[in-house]
Design a protein around this motif. Structure first.
Motif, PDB file in Angstrom:
ATOM      1  N   TYR A  67     -52.209  46.324  13.221  1.00  0.00           N
ATOM      2  CA  TYR A  67     -52.352  45.055  12.492  1.00  0.00           C
ATOM      3  C   TYR A  67     -51.916  43.903  13.391  1.00  0.00           C
ATOM      4  CZ  TYR A  67     -52.544  48.170   8.437  1.00  0.00           C
ATOM      5  OH  TYR A  67     -52.873  49.154   7.562  1.00  0.00           O
ATOM      6  N   GLY A 101     -48.774  48.069  -3.139  1.00  0.00           N
ATOM      7  CA  GLY A 101     -49.794  47.691  -2.163  1.00  0.00           C
ATOM      8  C   GLY A 101     -49.443  46.414  -1.414  1.00  0.00           C
ATOM      9  N   GLY A 134     -47.132  45.999   0.735  1.00  0.00           N
ATOM     10  CA  GLY A 134     -46.733  46.242   2.120  1.00  0.00           C
ATOM     11  C   GLY A 134     -45.234  46.339   2.314  1.00  0.00           C
ATOM     12  N   LYS A 135     -44.575  47.046   1.393  1.00  0.00           N
ATOM     13  CA  LYS A 135     -43.118  47.166   1.484  1.00  0.00           C
ATOM     14  C   LYS A 135     -42.700  48.077   2.639  1.00  0.00           C
ATOM     15  CE  LYS A 135     -42.908  48.232  -3.007  1.00  0.00           C
ATOM     16  NZ  LYS A 135     -44.131  47.654  -3.574  1.00  0.00           N
ATOM     17  N   SER A 136     -43.448  49.163   2.858  1.00  0.00           N
ATOM     18  CA  SER A 136     -42.984  50.143   3.854  1.00  0.00           C
ATOM     19  C   SER A 136     -42.778  49.530   5.235  1.00  0.00           C
ATOM     20  CB  SER A 136     -43.958  51.306   3.982  1.00  0.00           C
ATOM     21  OG  SER A 136     -44.696  51.482   2.832  1.00  0.00           O
ATOM     22  N   ARG A 180     -55.240  49.760  -2.315  1.00  0.00           N
ATOM     23  CA  ARG A 180     -54.013  49.510  -1.543  1.00  0.00           C
ATOM     24  C   ARG A 180     -54.319  49.192  -0.097  1.00  0.00           C
ATOM     25  NH1 ARG A 180     -49.171  53.230  -3.731  1.00  0.00           N
ATOM     26  NH2 ARG A 180     -48.069  52.196  -2.040  1.00  0.00           N
ATOM     27  N   GLN A 212     -43.329  39.801   4.577  1.00  0.00           N
ATOM     28  CA  GLN A 212     -42.849  40.798   5.542  1.00  0.00           C
ATOM     29  C   GLN A 212     -42.087  40.115   6.671  1.00  0.00           C
ATOM     30  OE1 GLN A 212     -46.645  42.588   6.522  1.00  0.00           O
ATOM     31  NE2 GLN A 212     -46.254  44.374   5.243  1.00  0.00           N
ATOM     32  N   CYS A 257     -51.037  40.675  12.364  1.00  0.00           N
ATOM     33  CA  CYS A 257     -49.948  39.793  11.904  1.00  0.00           C
ATOM     34  C   CYS A 257     -49.277  40.346  10.652  1.00  0.00           C
ATOM     35  CB  CYS A 257     -50.461  38.383  11.666  1.00  0.00           C
ATOM     36  SG  CYS A 257     -51.859  38.372  10.568  1.00  0.00           S
TER      37      CYS A 257
END
Ligand code: ADP
Length: 597
Positions: A14, A41, A43-45, A321, A21, A16
């Motif tokens: 990715y 979905g 993008g917590k991880s 997701r 985040q 950016c």
């Protein structure tokens, strides 16, 4: 942050970070505690995985479900990130070996379930490792006010306090009211945390509520139109799951089913088949999904209205997701309210809790009835301020519907209910309008009513559909008794007097997405690789990445690297196979300008 960005490209492909985040990662890298609230979905991880790569030592991830843990660790390994888990599925010896490897610095991330922390000896082992960050996933489980309270989460605070040097702590959840938010901070002992509340909007999701239609017919039509797409159909009860499964199987669809009545083995198998795209559609109760990280789910259909908005958005949020378009469709019928109320009544709980449950139920009933923007309805419920009045991708806002005047049919129905003295239920009213010779209809003398047989050119099912729609639109009410009875509401009278018209919104059919040939070919290649590598297809590349590949048609490694989701590790691993497929596609398409080697 610069290093964080370069790692994002290298390992995830990715270019950016999403706005939230960036803020969270910056805070973690500066040693601060964090509470991140983002939708499923959102993008917590990445918020803790990237810091794990930047910081020295190990990041300890506490995650509630063993199945989710394995999935996440597999995905990380497939991206070239050294991660490992320790949980009760491992033999003691294996656990010891893993701990030794961790101490030797072989891994950057260690995933554990909270139950592990209840063992003092295990805590001692953790203290011997160099832990620089503790990430708590699904952090609402620590709160008794949340909907998935797990007592073992309470042990996390003790663990954190026992470190000789306290690591940074980052907690993440998708659902948190103000009370739960405060509780998470308190129970985990977060110190002056950055609280980031991400926008709850998932712009790639199309929202729709369908009322007064035959649900089975709808599903048949929908699945036929969206063949090849992966999706989840949620139903309220095991019985309903079984019945839908039998129905769709008999119609020739390859579907799976999942509910708590099946054995562990059966459930694991079907979950595995779904994750690996061996089965594209799964019919399930709400027992399904917590442990599923599958990113290429294209639709989530609720066959019944769920218990509240939190449950709905969490389940519906499993669509799209990967950021590609997804559809969330709720098939509403008034009987769903009865089912949910019965479940609340059966639940042994305090009167306050019951009141809260009823209040929450009303929120989703309102969602089903509103003719305003569905997205706005959800977002304002979750406390998002600054939400536009309309959007372009929900049924109520988009041009996917057309209004049909059904005033005459409505008048016949309303008048029939009135003539039956508002004392009968849906089936009896429909029978009378159809002109049924049913014994009970004749016994009660309803064949002498002036409304008898007024809708005899409609099927019973169609009559019921219109009645359901009139209930949903607020012209008729259904009593909350064991045998619900139809009664007229205030807004019915102007219709009866010819002073108001009734319109039904009829849907135009859509397809979740239009597949092009190259995308199909790349998807097949992904499936072949997945079988070979024994990995779920979405872990090879997401649908979104394949879509972008098929749009841009990169013909060399450099070009492939510019596609979102292609990192260096995956480029080395799968790049040449995908490039070859693209060359061949271009060659067969008669395009001359492609590398010949
Ligand atoms: P959550 O845990 O919040 O439900 P995930 O961490 O699983 O969400 O992320 C959802 C999807 O979004 C994943 O496919 C992930 O790879 C993707 N994603 C996350 N961050 C980014 C980003 N910065 N750019 C592009 N895609 C991203």
């Amino acid at each position: 942050m610069e290093r964080a960005r370069s790692l994002l490209k290298k390992y995830y492909g990715y270019s950016c970070f999403r706005a939230g985040q960036e803020k969270i990662i910056n805070n973690i890298l500066n040693g601060g505690d964090t509470l991140g609230i983002m939708p499923t979905g959102g993008g917590k991880s990445i918020c803790y995985q990237i810091p794990a790569l930047v910081l020295p030592g190990i990041t300890l991830v506490i995650s509630p479900l063993i199945s989710l843990m394995k999935d996440q660790v597999d995905a990380l390994i497939n991206q070239g990130i050294p991660a490992i888990f320790i949980n009760s599925t491992l033999a003691y010896r294996e656990t010891v070996t893993r701990m030794q490897d961790l101490a030797r610095g072989f891994y950057k991330l260690l995933y554990i379930a909270p139950e592990r922390l209840e063992s003092e000896s295990f805590r001692e082992l953790i203290y011997q490792l160099n832990i620089s960050l503790v990430a708590v996933d699904e952090a609402h489980c620590v709160s008794q006010w949340g909907h998935d309270f797990r007592p073992s989460y309470l042990a996390i605070a003790g663990l954190i306090n026992g470190f000789a040097t306290r690591p940074a702590v980052a907690a993440f959840t998708a659902t948190a009211t103000e009370a739960v938010r405060q509780d998470i901070i308190k129970q985990l002992g977060l110190q002056n945390p950055l609280v980031h509340i991400g926008g709850f909007d998932r712009t790639n999701l199309y929202l729709q509520v369908i009322k007064g239609e035959d649900k089975k017919n709808f599903l048949l039509q929908y699945l036929r139109q969206n063949q090849g797409c992966s999706g989840i159909i949620y139903a309220a009860t095991r019985k309903e799951v079984d019945s839908l499964y039998d129905f769709l199987q008999a119609k020739g669809f390859s579907v799976g089913k999942y509910h708590a009545g099946l054995s562990d083995g059966e459930r694991n198998q079907v979950q595995d088949d779904f994750i690996h795209d061996n089965i594209l559609v799964i019919i399930a109760t709400n027992a399904f999904g917590m442990g599923i990280n599958k990113s290429n789910v294209r639709f989530v259909i609720h066959h019944n209205m769920p218990k509240n908005m939190e449950a709905y958005y969490q389940e519906a949020g499993r669509a799209g997701r990967d950021g590609e378009s997804g559809e969330c469709i709720l098939l509403y019928s008034p009987q769903d309210i009865q089912v949910q109320k019965r479940l609340i009544e059966l639940n042994e709980t305090t009167p306050e809790r019951r009141e809260t449950d009823y209040r929450k139920l009303q929120s989703i009933i309102d969602y089903c009835h509103t003719s305003n923007c569905l997205r706005r309805c959800i977002l304002t419920y979750f406390g998002d301020t600054n939400v536009a009045d309309t959007c372009s991708s929900c049924f109520n806002c988009s041009g996917d519907s057309e209004s049909v005047d059904i005033t005459v049919q409505a008048q016949k129905i309303l008048s029939c209910i009135w003539r039956m003295r508002e004392q009968y239920g849906l089936t009896m009213v429909a029978d009378v309008l159809k002109g049924s010779q049913n014994k009970k209809v004749l016994q009660l003398g309803f064949n002498h009513l002036s409304t008898y047989g007024l809708l005899n050119n409609y099927a019973i099912r169609e009559i019921k559909d219109i009645i359901n729609m009139l209930i949903a639109e607020g012209y008729i009410t259904m009593t909350q008794s064991e045998y619900p009875v139809l009664k007229l509401r205030e807004s019915a009278y102007p219709v009866l007097k010819g002073q108001a018209s009734v319109y039904q919104k009829v849907r135009r059919n859509r397809q979740v997405h239009v597949d092009d040939n190259l995308f199909q070919m790349l998807r097949q290649l992904r499936k072949d690789i997945a079988v070979r590598e024994k990995l779920p297809p979405y872990m090879i590349f997401s649908d979104k990445t394949l879509q972008e590949m098929s749009r841009c048609c990169p013909t060399d490694e450099q070009g492939l690297l510019t596609v979102n989701g292609v990192g260096e590790f995956k480029l080395q691993r799968y790049g040449s196979e995908f490039l070859q497929k693209i060359y061949r596609y271009l060659a067969e398409g008669g395009i001359e300008d492609y590398p010949k080697n």
